[in-house]
Design a protein around this motif. Structure first.
Motif, PDB file in Angstrom:
ATOM      1  N   GLU A 123      -9.064  27.144 -12.474  1.00 59.32           N
ATOM      2  CA  GLU A 123      -9.720  27.801 -13.607  1.00 59.32           C
ATOM      3  C   GLU A 123     -10.866  28.696 -13.142  1.00 59.32           C
ATOM      4  OE1 GLU A 123      -7.832  24.007 -15.104  1.00 59.32           O
ATOM      5  OE2 GLU A 123      -9.005  24.610 -13.335  1.00 59.32           O
ATOM      6  N   LEU A 124     -11.654  28.194 -12.179  1.00 61.20           N
ATOM      7  CA  LEU A 124     -12.795  28.991 -11.713  1.00 61.20           C
ATOM      8  C   LEU A 124     -12.335  30.177 -10.872  1.00 61.20           C
ATOM      9  CD1 LEU A 124     -15.848  29.318 -11.703  1.00 61.20           C
ATOM     10  CD2 LEU A 124     -15.899  28.027  -9.552  1.00 61.20           C
ATOM     11  N   THR A 125     -11.303  30.000 -10.063  1.00 62.85           N
ATOM     12  CA  THR A 125     -10.798  31.129  -9.266  1.00 62.85           C
ATOM     13  C   THR A 125     -10.391  32.284 -10.178  1.00 62.85           C
ATOM     14  OG1 THR A 125     -10.001  29.640  -7.526  1.00 62.85           O
ATOM     15  CG2 THR A 125      -9.076  31.851  -7.568  1.00 62.85           C
ATOM     16  N   GLU A 126      -9.648  31.970 -11.228  1.00 65.82           N
ATOM     17  CA  GLU A 126      -9.231  33.008 -12.182  1.00 65.82           C
ATOM     18  C   GLU A 126     -10.449  33.636 -12.856  1.00 65.82           C
ATOM     19  OE1 GLU A 126      -7.178  35.656 -14.425  1.00 65.82           O
ATOM     20  OE2 GLU A 126      -6.321  34.424 -12.821  1.00 65.82           O
ATOM     21  N   ARG A 127     -11.420  32.791 -13.255  1.00 64.68           N
ATOM     22  CA  ARG A 127     -12.588  33.314 -13.974  1.00 64.68           C
ATOM     23  C   ARG A 127     -13.426  34.225 -13.080  1.00 64.68           C
ATOM     24  NH1 ARG A 127     -14.326  36.017 -16.689  1.00 64.68           N
ATOM     25  NH2 ARG A 127     -16.048  35.872 -18.169  1.00 64.68           N
ATOM     26  N   LEU A 128     -13.609  33.838 -11.823  1.00 69.82           N
ATOM     27  CA  LEU A 128     -14.418  34.655 -10.923  1.00 69.82           C
ATOM     28  C   LEU A 128     -13.733  35.984 -10.614  1.00 69.82           C
ATOM     29  CD1 LEU A 128     -15.799  32.105  -8.282  1.00 69.82           C
ATOM     30  CD2 LEU A 128     -16.924  32.978 -10.342  1.00 69.82           C
TER      31      LEU A 128
END
Length: 224
Positions: A123-128
């Motif tokens: 989730e964080l990889t996509e958000r960043l």
């Protein structure tokens, strides 16, 4: 019972081909997931800094960075950006290099290891990546990273503590050391089950094909 295929993805959130490669990998895995004997796959993102000497507040745009980093003319840099923007569009991503704020990414990598510990790395990889390439967010700044961590379902204050303590920096360095041991000098780079290496933002079909192949090989060996 065959164990899940493990895919380790070395990437940098500031790498335009890495975001494209991530999307293509996801599409390829989604395609293979529809098989009668669908491969079980676990994906882990690993840290790689394309340009660790980049300052947090880089003066200039992405074309300026490319011209300096690759030793090319500004016109050539713009051509490269136009090309990758077109490829990204084909993967369903709208790159906005006119908004992009080039920065040092080591803190973003530390945050991704915190997210991994919390079970929210994907989730964080996509958000960043979305924030960096499509929204013009400044990913070198702590407040921005904390805000994006919250967007990805993480506790903001815990994320801030993780960044300020630096306790995930050794994990970043361990990923980088493993990349060096494998001979990885460019990203994205995908290592499948620790034995197959796939370089670059391959098309979705290529990822679907390789996981099917590895899954079949694993099944064959399990039957021996």
């Amino acid at each position: 019972m065959t164990d899940a295929i493990k895919i380790d993805v070395w990437s940098d959130i500031a790498c335009p081909w890495c975001y494209i490669g991530k999307r293509n990998l996801e599409k390829g895995l989604a395609e293979a997931s529809g098989d009668d004997d669908a491969p079980a796959v676990e994906v882990t993102f690993r840290s790689f800094e394309l340009s660790p000497d980049t300052p947090v507040d880089f003066e200039g745009g992405e074309a300026d960075y490319l011209a300096q980093h690759k030793g090319i003319s500004e016109a050539q840099a713009h051509q490269l950006l136009e090309r990758v923007t077109g490829v990204a569009a084909g993967a369903g991503i709208e790159y906005r290099f006119d908004l992009l704020k080039h920065t040092n990414t080591v803190k973003a990598h530390e945050l991704l290891h915190f997210a991994k510990e919390q079970g929210r790395q994907h989730e964080l990889t996509e958000r960043l990546m979305s924030a960096y390439f499509t929204e013009g967010r400044h990913l070198g700044r702590e407040d921005e990273l904390v805000s994006l961590a919250a967007d990805a379902g993480l506790d903001g204050e815990e994320a801030r503590d993780a960044l300020q303590s630096g306790r995930f920096l050794p994990a970043v360095r361990a990923d980088q050391a493993q990349a060096a041991a494998y001979g990885i000098n460019g990203v994205p780079f995908f290592v499948i089950d620790g034995k197959y290496g796939v370089s670059g933002a391959q098309p979705a079909e290529a990822f679907a094909q390789i996981v099917r192949q590895v899954w079949s090989e694993d099944h064959d060996s399990a039957r021996v």
